[in-house]
Write an enzyme that holds these catalytic residues in place. Structure first.
Site, short mmCIF file in Angstrom:
data_model
loop_
_atom_site.label_atom_id
_atom_site.label_comp_id
_atom_site.label_asym_id
_atom_site.label_seq_id
_atom_site.Cartn_x
_atom_site.Cartn_y
_atom_site.Cartn_z
N ASP A 130 1.49 11.27 2.15
CA ASP A 130 1.24 11.90 0.86
C ASP A 130 2.38 12.85 0.53
O ASP A 130 3.08 13.34 1.43
CB ASP A 130 -0.06 12.73 0.91
CG ASP A 130 -1.32 11.86 0.90
OD1 ASP A 130 -1.23 10.66 0.60
OD2 ASP A 130 -2.40 12.42 1.19
N ARG A 180 3.83 4.82 -3.40
CA ARG A 180 2.69 5.08 -4.27
C ARG A 180 3.18 6.08 -5.33
O ARG A 180 3.78 7.09 -4.99
CB ARG A 180 1.54 5.72 -3.49
CG ARG A 180 0.41 6.23 -4.39
CD ARG A 180 -0.47 7.26 -3.69
NE ARG A 180 -1.20 6.72 -2.57
CZ ARG A 180 -1.64 7.47 -1.55
NH1 ARG A 180 -1.41 8.77 -1.53
NH2 ARG A 180 -2.30 6.92 -0.57
P1 FDA Z 1 -5.23 12.32 -15.63
O1 FDA Z 1 -5.26 13.65 -14.96
O2 FDA Z 1 -4.59 12.21 -16.96
O3 FDA Z 1 -6.70 11.78 -15.69
C1 FDA Z 1 -7.05 10.58 -16.38
C2 FDA Z 1 -8.57 10.46 -16.40
O4 FDA Z 1 -9.05 10.28 -15.07
C3 FDA Z 1 -9.30 11.73 -16.87
O5 FDA Z 1 -9.42 11.72 -18.27
C4 FDA Z 1 -10.63 11.61 -16.16
O6 FDA Z 1 -11.47 10.66 -16.80
C5 FDA Z 1 -10.24 11.02 -14.83
N1 FDA Z 1 -9.97 12.07 -13.82
C6 FDA Z 1 -8.76 12.43 -13.33
N2 FDA Z 1 -8.90 13.40 -12.39
C7 FDA Z 1 -10.22 13.65 -12.32
C8 FDA Z 1 -11.00 14.54 -11.53
N3 FDA Z 1 -10.44 15.36 -10.65
N4 FDA Z 1 -12.34 14.55 -11.70
C9 FDA Z 1 -12.93 13.70 -12.57
N5 FDA Z 1 -12.24 12.83 -13.35
C10 FDA Z 1 -10.91 12.80 -13.23
N6 FDA Z 1 -1.04 13.93 -5.93
C11 FDA Z 1 0.01 14.46 -5.23
O7 FDA Z 1 0.62 15.44 -5.68
N7 FDA Z 1 0.37 13.92 -4.03
C12 FDA Z 1 -0.25 12.81 -3.51
O8 FDA Z 1 0.13 12.36 -2.43
C13 FDA Z 1 -1.32 12.26 -4.24
N8 FDA Z 1 -1.99 11.15 -3.78
C14 FDA Z 1 -2.91 10.53 -4.60
C15 FDA Z 1 -3.49 9.33 -4.19
C16 FDA Z 1 -4.34 8.66 -5.04
C17 FDA Z 1 -4.93 7.34 -4.60
C18 FDA Z 1 -4.64 9.20 -6.32
C19 FDA Z 1 -5.53 8.46 -7.30
C20 FDA Z 1 -4.11 10.39 -6.70
C21 FDA Z 1 -3.26 11.09 -5.85
N9 FDA Z 1 -2.72 12.31 -6.22
C22 FDA Z 1 -1.69 12.84 -5.46
C23 FDA Z 1 -3.29 13.06 -7.37
C24 FDA Z 1 -2.52 12.78 -8.66
O9 FDA Z 1 -1.25 13.37 -8.58
C25 FDA Z 1 -3.25 13.34 -9.88
O10 FDA Z 1 -3.38 14.73 -9.75
C26 FDA Z 1 -4.64 12.74 -10.10
O11 FDA Z 1 -4.65 11.38 -9.84
C27 FDA Z 1 -5.10 12.95 -11.58
O12 FDA Z 1 -4.22 12.32 -12.45
P2 FDA Z 1 -4.52 10.92 -13.20
O13 FDA Z 1 -3.32 10.05 -12.97
O14 FDA Z 1 -5.78 10.35 -12.74
O15 FDA Z 1 -4.48 11.25 -14.73
#
Ligand code: FDA
Length: 316
Positions: A130, A180
């Site tokens: 990560d 990733r």
């Molecule tokens: P965005 O924040 O725009 O969310 C899109 C939609 O997803 C929201 O409108 C909501 O519906 C839903 N959603 C998102 N987060 C939610 C929450 N917490 N609760 C409820 N609904 C939510 N970061 C990092 O810095 N280092 C890493 O190594 C990783 N590893 C990682 C692995 C995996 C498999 C995932 C999915 C994510 C990570 N992350 C991460 C976290 C990533 O950087 C990010 O903070 C989150 O995925 C939220 O961003 P989205 O891309 O989902 O978009």
């Protein structure tokens, strides 16, 4: 507006000892965490596998400040890999370098992680490193590169909110690294990260295209639920997902040449829809007792979660 204060609380020791005293906080965290033991996590993964979804297992922990604790973290991951092997679930593992002693000593941390990568190799499995805050980025890249020279079962995460990521990504893609892509979950200054969400999203789409081009050039070698295909797109953002699907169609990239990744407890129906549509989907499954900073980052991503949990609690 709430993102920055919640992220501050995620690493403030006084806040951790105060907030974790409340049963309500633990109950709220349980939405995002599979349980406290490896047995809980394996059960969650079995249920995911039954839905056609792969997993990546995370034994919660970070910011470890002594070698004994960091060594225990590696022992726990070795045990988790054995349990994955014995139960035959379709899962690999994800880990954080600060849990493995990065802030104690970089060389020690690298050796500690290597032990887990070697174990993974012995049981035909894969380790994802990560990405944490920018303070750890250079050391994380160094450790990843030195491991990737000797092992092909290790991958890395890059964050679309950092200006430098496009350059890092192009270099790593040229070296066939398994990556990733996520947006990024830490508090970073505007000097190094896009402050506006729209710019992070646009960068995510740009980087996604570079990764999918890589996947077309280098087809996956027999990935089977443990070994991921080269690019993993980690997001719950439907616009990002639609953009990736459209670009894959445009370049005729088969659906199993890349995978979508999401977090346990978030957008379950979207996970199922993608899996039903024939895309590879992997869910990040955290377990353990060190849930506090992970949980606070989930709140920071969507502060509405806080009001949702509190209003449900008050209505009871
Ligand atoms: P965005 O924040 O725009 O969310 C899109 C939609 O997803 C929201 O409108 C909501 O519906 C839903 N959603 C998102 N987060 C939610 C929450 N917490 N609760 C409820 N609904 C939510 N970061 C990092 O810095 N280092 C890493 O190594 C990783 N590893 C990682 C692995 C995996 C498999 C995932 C999915 C994510 C990570 N992350 C991460 C976290 C990533 O950087 C990010 O903070 C989150 O995925 C939220 O961003 P989205 O891309 O989902 O978009």
């Amino acid at each position: 507006m709430l993102r920055a204060p919640i992220l501050y609380l995620s690493h403030a020791r006084w806040a951790r000892s105060f907030i974790t005293r409340f049963g309500l906080a633990r109950r709220m965290a349980s939405r995002f965490v599979a349980g406290e033991t490896i047995g809980d996590a394996i059960q969650t993964i079995q249920a995911l596998n039954a839905r056609g979804i792969n997993a990546t297992l995370d034994h919660l922990g970070e910011s470890v400040t002594n070698e004994a604790e960091a060594t225990r973290a590696a022992d726990d991951y070795v045990h988790a890999l054995e349990q994955i092997h014995l139960s035959q679930v379709r899962a690999n593992v994800s880990l954080k370098l600060t849990q493995f002693g990065l802030v104690v000593d970089e060389g020690f941390c690298a050796r500690n992680v290597q032990r887990v990568v070697e174990k993974a190799q012995a049981v035909d499995n894969f380790v994802r490193i990560d990405m944490e805050s920018s303070a750890q980025l250079e050391a994380t890249l160094r450790i990843f590169r030195s491991l990737a020279e000797h092992f092909d079962n290790v991958g890395l995460v890059l964050q679309a909110y950092l200006y430098r990521t496009e350059e890092d990504l192009r270099t790593l893609v040229a070296a066939c690294a398994r990556l990733r892509l996520c947006k990024g979950a830490y508090q970073e200054p505007a000097a190094i990260a896009f402050p506006k969400k729209a710019d992070v999203d646009a960068n995510y789409d740009r980087l996604m295209q570079i990764m999918l081009n890589q996947a077309r050039a280098v087809p996956p070698l027999g990935h089977d639920g443990r070994f991921p295909p080269l690019p993993a797109l980690a997001t719950h953002d439907e616009r990002r997902i639609e953009a990736a699907k459209a670009y894959a169609r445009q370049i005729n990239l088969p659906r199993d040449y890349f995978e979508f990744q999401m977090l346990h407890g978030i957008r379950r129906e979207l996970q199922d829809q993608l899996a039903r549509d024939g895309f590879s989907v992997r869910v990040y499954v955290p377990y353990g007792t060190e849930w506090y900073p992970y949980f606070m980052r989930r709140l920071a991503e969507r502060p509405a979660n806080l009001w949702f949990f509190l209003s449900n609690y008050l209505r009871r």
